[in-house]
Design a protein around this motif. Structure first.
Motif, mmCIF file in Angstrom:
data_model
loop_
_atom_site.group_PDB
_atom_site.id
_atom_site.type_symbol
_atom_site.label_atom_id
_atom_site.label_comp_id
_atom_site.label_asym_id
_atom_site.label_seq_id
_atom_site.Cartn_x
_atom_site.Cartn_y
_atom_site.Cartn_z
ATOM 1 N N GLY A 61 0.739 -1.257 0.093
ATOM 2 C CA GLY A 61 -0.045 0.123 -0.154
ATOM 3 C C GLY A 61 1.024 1.440 -0.107
ATOM 4 O O GLY A 61 1.822 1.281 -0.780
ATOM 5 N N HIS A 624 -10.054 3.630 15.972
ATOM 6 C CA HIS A 624 -10.789 3.953 14.759
ATOM 7 C C HIS A 624 -11.611 5.030 15.039
ATOM 8 O O HIS A 624 -12.188 5.172 16.058
ATOM 9 C CB HIS A 624 -11.803 2.451 14.820
ATOM 10 N N ASN A 650 -10.943 6.318 9.694
ATOM 11 C CA ASN A 650 -9.562 5.853 9.385
ATOM 12 C C ASN A 650 -9.434 4.836 10.680
ATOM 13 O O ASN A 650 -9.975 4.984 11.785
ATOM 14 C CB ASN A 650 -8.502 6.838 9.690
ATOM 15 N N LYS A 651 -8.739 3.791 10.564
ATOM 16 C CA LYS A 651 -8.509 2.566 11.318
ATOM 17 C C LYS A 651 -7.081 2.494 11.318
ATOM 18 O O LYS A 651 -6.534 1.931 10.329
ATOM 19 C CB LYS A 651 -9.636 1.448 11.184
ATOM 20 N N PRO A 677 -1.295 -2.336 10.277
ATOM 21 C CA PRO A 677 -2.507 -2.183 8.946
ATOM 22 C C PRO A 677 -3.316 -0.838 9.198
ATOM 23 O O PRO A 677 -3.534 -0.521 10.454
ATOM 24 C CB PRO A 677 -3.197 -3.451 9.156
ATOM 25 N N ARG A 679 -6.217 1.546 7.610
ATOM 26 C CA ARG A 679 -7.357 1.697 6.572
ATOM 27 C C ARG A 679 -8.058 3.186 6.522
ATOM 28 O O ARG A 679 -8.101 3.668 7.525
ATOM 29 C CB ARG A 679 -8.275 0.668 6.771
ATOM 30 N N TYR A 681 -10.573 6.350 4.370
ATOM 31 C CA TYR A 681 -11.447 6.671 3.336
ATOM 32 C C TYR A 681 -12.138 8.204 3.685
ATOM 33 O O TYR A 681 -12.422 8.491 4.816
ATOM 34 C CB TYR A 681 -12.807 6.146 3.310
ATOM 35 N N ASP A 686 -9.983 10.464 -1.638
ATOM 36 C CA ASP A 686 -9.869 8.834 -2.093
ATOM 37 C C ASP A 686 -9.399 8.874 -3.290
ATOM 38 O O ASP A 686 -9.584 9.658 -4.639
ATOM 39 C CB ASP A 686 -11.388 8.332 -2.009
ATOM 40 N N ARG A 706 -4.221 6.656 0.746
ATOM 41 C CA ARG A 706 -4.167 5.185 0.630
ATOM 42 C C ARG A 706 -4.039 4.469 1.812
ATOM 43 O O ARG A 706 -3.320 4.830 2.820
ATOM 44 C CB ARG A 706 -3.185 5.071 -0.497
ATOM 45 N N PRO A 707 -4.675 3.242 2.000
ATOM 46 C CA PRO A 707 -4.165 2.477 3.050
ATOM 47 C C PRO A 707 -3.062 1.716 2.880
ATOM 48 O O PRO A 707 -2.338 1.626 1.735
ATOM 49 C CB PRO A 707 -5.528 1.466 3.088
ATOM 50 N N TYR A 708 -2.529 1.023 3.866
ATOM 51 C CA TYR A 708 -1.386 0.130 3.717
ATOM 52 C C TYR A 708 -1.346 -0.820 4.833
ATOM 53 O O TYR A 708 -2.254 -0.921 6.021
ATOM 54 C CB TYR A 708 -0.005 1.025 4.030
ATOM 55 N N THR A 709 -0.634 -1.936 4.719
ATOM 56 C CA THR A 709 -0.559 -3.109 5.567
ATOM 57 C C THR A 709 1.146 -3.273 5.446
ATOM 58 O O THR A 709 1.887 -3.479 4.733
ATOM 59 C CB THR A 709 -1.082 -4.325 5.403
#
Length: 721
Positions: A61, A624, A650-651, A677, A679, A681, A686, A706-709
């Motif tokens: 990500g 979260h 966002n988390k 991780p 996440r 939006y 977006d 953008r999300p990532y892990t």
């Protein structure tokens, strides 16, 4: 096949006992007690140590957001270095440290102390900021420092091709900046009652950041702003004290130098200037300025367990940068500048007085007075005409720039009665008085009453609850200041408007045993703006927190925390043009009801040693946050029914596992693992919305959320000497 046999130690013990006395081996000396290093936790910072290892990370990500303020690339790692030297008689002490050597977030520090005489310390800290790897731009930097586009592309866009010519010539790049901080502190004690201190701090801030360089709503531009600035801060002070009194005098100077004070950029739609549409834009950025402050402070102890503390400072802020012309558009007639430089100056006064008294056993009293005055002494400037967005000349409705200034005065008083020990009851009163220049209110005043109850003498539980009610009222409302700029006379600014506030907070800590600590806290807040028609109507907040900690003498420990927060606000606005029919139509009013909810959970565990030489630590954090906006319009409104926006959220999760194993007394193997991780939006950033650098009427850089892990491993050895 070779076989290995483990022989129980008891067998050898039995043989030794049955041997004849003449065959007994000589007595062995008693085992040496464990060294200080072997008894110390492997996670403690040793006076002399370093950690050398390697880091390996995997990011699926957005790597920029994962490394927003740090550098977690793969490679060799030298960190946690500490060196300590001390005179045998304790006459002097030297310490030095280094972390993340050679990386973008490296940090170094050292201090030397000669006991009772002087101390000197130094710090070097690098703080990176990594914005994005997704950004693209057709802009390049010219030799003059301007952001330029190829003339051929501008010509095609002017000829009708529009913004479509830029994506093929916009390479992708990393958008990042960095702040470097160097600091030196010195203190000396020439006599028993006198201390002298000084410090110098340098900050260098360089890189690029996303910047809006608009030509108006029909031609919005986002550029990578080149930024290069330096700030130098110096302070010098002397403090005299004895058993009853203290007096301090000090000087602080701050000098900010912006090495890129003006931004000039090409228009993506035109190569040549015409009236109404420029070929280039220009704006002034943060000006070079300075601030010099003298301060005096001290305290004295009086009879009846009473102490008075005071602080006063005077600051002179100045800025005399050249004024930029009203426009860079050569097709517009020039407008004469009122003067050549800003000639800006402000005088800043700060006062803080405190009284604390405990005259009789069951009563304590306190009073506090604070004042902050920002007096703007810049010369008044008359400006009747100006140029907006380098496009068109306009007449200003205000006649020139407003000279903003303000002052804040706060008085606090409280009294505490503790006759019913361990219960203590407190009543208090606060009055905030604020004055403003060039705001819609000339002043505002707020009175706050509060009551609280505390229990602090119990061996197993303590608590504190407090309730406060406040009322703020503005005076000297200038509705003409609103109508002159085309706003409704009923609009209010939430930081000045009349407001009532009710707030309740409470916390209870329970200690049922030496091993356990339990805590519960919470709060409720409600703000109401009764005389605001357009603007913020009300806001609310609720918080709850639960925590538990468990510790044993053998090092075993664990804990958990949960926090809940919820905030809400309602505001009313108006849609319509400046015509009387639309401007005054109540059916064109609309409301936005916003809420945000946050959940945060954290646990950690420090189990006892595994055997004699292995220690493990574990932690997990979960956060979260989710917000939403709900829009409403009146029945029969001519406004098009709004499309409700999706929730933003966002988390973030973080799992840390750290393990250390002692190989020898001065050598340990280390391992750490981070799983993170994320996440997110946001309907404005977006990738499904910003799906390219060309948007309707806008040329952007494609900066998105953008999300990532991420998985990051660090293997190493820790050496102690």
């Amino acid at each position: 096949m070779r076989r290995y046999v483990l022989i129980p130690l008891a067998l050898f013990s039995g043989l030794a006992v049955s041997s004849p006395a003449s065959a007994q081996p000589p007595a062995q000396p008693a085992a040496a007690p464990p060294s200080a290093e072997s008894s110390r936790s492997l996670f403690d910072i040793a006076p002399n140590q370093f950690l050398f290892g390697a880091r390996v990370s995997s990011i699926d990500g957005d790597p920029a957001r994962f490394q927003r303020y740090q550098d977690i690339r793969d490679g060799a790692l030298f960190t946690g270095a500490r060196v300590t030297r001390e005179a045998p008689d304790g006459a002097w002490l030297f310490k030095a440290g280094a972390d993340n050597v050679g990386w973008r977030d490296q940090r170094y520090g050292a201090n030397f102390e000669q006991t009772g005489r002087f101390k000197v310390s130094g710090l070097w800290d690098q703080i990176p900021q990594f914005y994005s790897v997704d950004t693209k731009t057709p802009y390049t930097t010219s030799s003059a420092g301007d952001l330029v586009l190829p003339d051929s592309a501008q010509s095609q866009a002017q000829g009708g091709a529009g913004l479509s010519v830029y994506p093929p010539i916009a390479p992708q790049f990393d958008l990042r900046e960095r702040r470097d901080i160097g600091k030196v502190n010195f203190s000396a004690t020439p006599t028993r009652n006198l201390d002298v201190t000084s410090s110098f701090t340098m900050q260098r801030h360089r890189g690029e950041l996303p910047w809006g360089a608009s030509f108006g709503f029909s031609n919005d531009v986002e550029v990578p702003l080149p930024y290069d600035s330096r700030t130098n801060d110096f302070s010098l002070g002397a403090e005299w004290n004895n058993t009853k009194s203290m007096f301090r005098v000090g000087y602080t100077g701050s000098w900010f130098d912006n090495l890129d004070p003006v931004l000039t950029w090409d228009s993506p739609l035109r190569l040549t200037d015409v009236a109404g549409t420029p070929g280039r834009g220009r704006m002034t950025l943060w000006p070079t300025n300075s601030a010099n402050t003298l301060s005096f402070g001290g305290y004295t102890k009086l009879a009846h367990k009473t102490q008075v503390t005071g602080f006063f400072s005077y600051g002179l802020w100045s800025n005399d940068e050249p004024l930029q012309p009203f426009t860079i558009n050569s097709a517009l007639p020039p407008i004469a500048l009122p003067r050549t430089s800003t000639d800006a100056e402000a005088h800043v006064f700060s006062t803080n007085l405190n009284l604390a008294s405990h005259p009789i056993p069951d009563w304590r009293f306190g009073a506090h007075f604070r004042n902050y005055t920002y007096a703007n002494h810049m010369s008044a400037t008359s400006i009747t005409n100006y140029v907006a967005y380098d496009s068109n000349a306009s007449t200003t409705p205000t006649g020139g720039p407003d000279l903003y200034a303000h002052d804040r005065t706060t008085f606090d008083a409280d009294a505490t009665w503790s006759k019913m020990s361990p219960l203590a009851l407190t009543v208090g009163y606060t009055h905030n008085a604020n004055g403003y220049d060039a705001r819609i209110f000339q002043s505002s005043g707020e009175s706050v009453f509060r009551v609280s109850a505390d229990a602090v003498g119990s061996s197993w539980a303590t608590y504190r609850v407090q309730y406060e009610v406040g009322s703020r009222t503005g005076s000297g409302l200038d509705e003409k200041a609103l109508t002159d700029i085309g706003e409704h006379a009923e609009m209010r600014h939430y930081d000045l408007a009349d407001r009532t506030r009710n707030r309740f907070t409470g916390q209870v800590d329970i200690v049922p045993s030496d091993a356990w600590v339990l805590s519960v806290s919470g709060g409720v807040l409600h703000d109401d703006y009764p005389n605001t028609f357009f603007g913020l109507q009300n806001s609310n907040g609720r918080t709850v927190s639960l925590a538990a900690d468990y510790h044993q003498p053998n090092g075993m420990g664990a804990g958990a925390t949960y926090n809940y927060e919820r905030y809400a606000g309602l505001q009313q606005s108006h849609e319509g043009d400046s015509s009387a029919a639309q401007f005054n139509d109540p059916l064109r009013n609309w409301t936005a009801d916003s809420t945000e909810t946050v959940h945060y959970f954290s646990i950690y565990a420090t189990p006892p040693r595994i055997g004699r030489d292995t220690e493990v630590r574990f932690s997990y954090d979960f956060s979260h946050a989710e917000g939403n906006y709900f829009y409403t319009i009146p029945a029969g409104s001519p406004i098009v029914a709004p499309n409700q926006l999706p929730n933003v959220f966002n988390k973030l999760q973080q799992l840390h596992i750290d393990a250390r194993h002692r190989i020898k007394n001065n050598l340990a193997a280390t391992f750490s693992y981070l799983y993170e991780p994320f996440r997110v939006y946001d309907f404005a950033f977006d990738p499904s919305v910003v799906n390219g650098i060309v948007q309707p009427s806008s040329l952007v850089m494609g900066y998105v959320y953008r999300p990532y892990t991420a998985n990051s491993f660090v293997f190493g050895v820790r050496y102690v000497w």
